[in-house]
Write an enzyme that holds these catalytic residues in place. Sequence first.
Site, PDB file in Angstrom:
ATOM      1  N   TYR A 143       0.859  -1.192   0.000  1.00  0.00           N
ATOM      2  CA  TYR A 143       0.000   0.000   0.000  1.00  0.00           C
ATOM      3  C   TYR A 143       0.891   1.237   0.000  1.00  0.00           C
ATOM      4  CZ  TYR A 143      -3.395   3.464   1.734  1.00  0.00           C
ATOM      5  OH  TYR A 143      -4.194   4.567   1.901  1.00  0.00           O
ATOM      6  N   ASP A 238       9.208   2.729  -1.137  1.00  0.00           N
ATOM      7  CA  ASP A 238       8.249   3.386  -0.248  1.00  0.00           C
ATOM      8  C   ASP A 238       8.630   2.981   1.177  1.00  0.00           C
ATOM      9  OD1 ASP A 238       4.607   3.481   0.075  1.00  0.00           O
ATOM     10  OD2 ASP A 238       6.223   4.101   1.408  1.00  0.00           O
ATOM     11  N   LYS A 266       5.208   9.155   8.396  1.00  0.00           N
ATOM     12  CA  LYS A 266       5.068   8.601   9.749  1.00  0.00           C
ATOM     13  C   LYS A 266       6.126   9.117  10.728  1.00  0.00           C
ATOM     14  CE  LYS A 266       2.676   4.572   7.890  1.00  0.00           C
ATOM     15  NZ  LYS A 266       1.327   4.518   8.446  1.00  0.00           N
TER      16      LYS A 266
HETATM   17  P1  KE4 Z   1      -0.572   8.271   4.644  1.00  0.00           P
HETATM   18  O1  KE4 Z   1      -1.140   8.998   3.437  1.00  0.00           O
HETATM   19  O2  KE4 Z   1      -1.628   7.473   5.380  1.00  0.00           O
HETATM   20  O3  KE4 Z   1       0.231   9.191   5.572  1.00  0.00           O
HETATM   21  O4  KE4 Z   1       0.522   7.239   4.113  1.00  0.00           O
HETATM   22  C1  KE4 Z   1       0.153   6.315   3.129  1.00  0.00           C
HETATM   23  C2  KE4 Z   1       1.127   5.150   3.175  1.00  0.00           C
HETATM   24  C3  KE4 Z   1       2.123   5.076   2.226  1.00  0.00           C
HETATM   25  N1  KE4 Z   1       3.023   4.060   2.231  1.00  0.00           N
HETATM   26  C4  KE4 Z   1       2.961   3.089   3.175  1.00  0.00           C
HETATM   27  C5  KE4 Z   1       3.970   1.983   3.136  1.00  0.00           C
HETATM   28  C6  KE4 Z   1       1.956   3.114   4.175  1.00  0.00           C
HETATM   29  O5  KE4 Z   1       1.898   2.132   5.106  1.00  0.00           O
HETATM   30  C7  KE4 Z   1       1.026   4.169   4.185  1.00  0.00           C
HETATM   31  C8  KE4 Z   1      -0.080   4.258   5.219  1.00  0.00           C
HETATM   32  N2  KE4 Z   1      -0.188   3.161   6.126  1.00  0.00           N
HETATM   33  C9  KE4 Z   1      -1.516   2.947   6.670  1.00  0.00           C
HETATM   34  C10 KE4 Z   1      -1.602   1.605   7.402  1.00  0.00           C
HETATM   35  N3  KE4 Z   1      -0.521   0.743   7.262  1.00  0.00           N
HETATM   36  C11 KE4 Z   1      -1.904   4.074   7.555  1.00  0.00           C
HETATM   37  C12 KE4 Z   1      -3.140   3.813   8.374  1.00  0.00           C
HETATM   38  C13 KE4 Z   1      -4.389   4.342   7.720  1.00  0.00           C
HETATM   39  O6  KE4 Z   1      -4.546   4.197   6.484  1.00  0.00           O
HETATM   40  O7  KE4 Z   1      -5.235   4.904   8.472  1.00  0.00           O
END
Ligand code: KE4
Length: 426
Positions: A143, A238, A266
């Site tokens: 993701y 990523d 993060k």
């Molecule tokens: P954000 O747009 O949520 O800050 O980041 C997206 C993203 C991009 N790349 C990786 C590897 C990620 O894990 C994420 C977001 N992770 C999710 C759960 N693993 C955040 C939690 C959520 O979606 O509420």
Amino acid sequence: MGEKSRILFDKARQYIPGGVNSPVRAGKAVGVDPLFISRAEGCFLWDAEGDRYIDYVCSWGPMILGHCHPEVVRAIEERISKGTSYGAPTDLEVDMAGIIIDMVPSMEMVRMVNSGTEAAMSAIRLARGFTGRDKIIKFEGCYHGHADSLLVSAGSGVATLGIPGSPGVPENVAQHTISLSFNSLDEVHQAFDRFGAEIAAVIVEPIPGNMGVIVPNIEFLKGLREVTLDNDALLIFDEVISGFRVGPGGAQELYGVLPDLTCLGKIIGGGLPVGAFGGRREIMERMAPEGDIYQAGTLSGNPLAMTAGLVTLKVLRDGDIYEELEKKGKALFTGLEGAARSAGLKVVVNRVGSMGSLFFKEDSVSDFASAKKSDVEMFKRYYSGMLEQRIYLAPSPFEASFLSTAHDEKCIQKTIDCAAASFRSL
Ligand code: KE4
């Protein structure tokens, strides 16, 4: 769930789709309505009832130093008296760019954004603009945020064009994304054999955390580096999760594979909204206003967010916390695995440092197809059993659990004991 959380959730659902501002928080994957959290400190969360939980979500990764780290809190309190946002450059952004470039081996230039989604979306646009090509390769179960090009599921056969992963993603956008199996270099070679000169980039979580944690085959990562170089395509790591999580230089330093571009998020915000993308200078110089590839953000480089992120990265850079996190991660996940086996359960534990997952499955979990074969119903029962004992896990079998420097031996042992009780009840 306590009465106060239930009342809040009922009200939230009147105003906010699903009652949450990010879907996974709603707990649908585990059939448990969400707790509403009132405060956090160290490795603990308190819900609206005032009940205390040991937290292994850590805000989905950012809180590697635990909640309310004194240096982070103090820095934000001091900074806020100078204003919250100017829409103009500050010295904080220069310092932040400098420490990221110092710590991340492949980084020569970096641009701050406000989320991991923005980081990945921008990196994809940059790769397409730099190469003049449209197609990208991603991997099932990885993701990268919710930009259209990345909300794409695998096509019918190996190396076929992607299909929309959500309503609202146009077919003609999805068709530029090829979704393959993680850890499968053969599929990547087939895709390059078929579309080579059209492929702008391969984007990958070097240590996937969104299908549960998958430990990468290092030869797979090295193979991605080789095949992208051979085809004049870019390699994008990523590292929104793995960056600064598995070591000061992330997965690229741990495994010695340097991408052309890296996405971050993060941890670099210390709990405030921050993302970043960066890499080789000749690529990054194509970004406006230096270059012609556009990207922007009102709150990018926000002073408060930079303050929290800078303090966090300095503690990670200057302390020797990774050895401690490795010990704690090993203690927790070895303990969970032992407790499951003592209860006669077959589990797979995948861990890198202080991020890990437990799957109810007999043999290995090395990609999304094998992760999906794990017993999700049993995970739901395990999750509820842990929550009843006030252990707060990610509400999905396909997410990572995270430890922080604030998790001590006592909390880790309590978690293992609670898991043993939960396993015995399954
Ligand atoms: P954000 O747009 O949520 O800050 O980041 C997206 C993203 C991009 N790349 C990786 C590897 C990620 O894990 C994420 C977001 N992770 C999710 C759960 N693993 C955040 C939690 C959520 O979606 O509420």
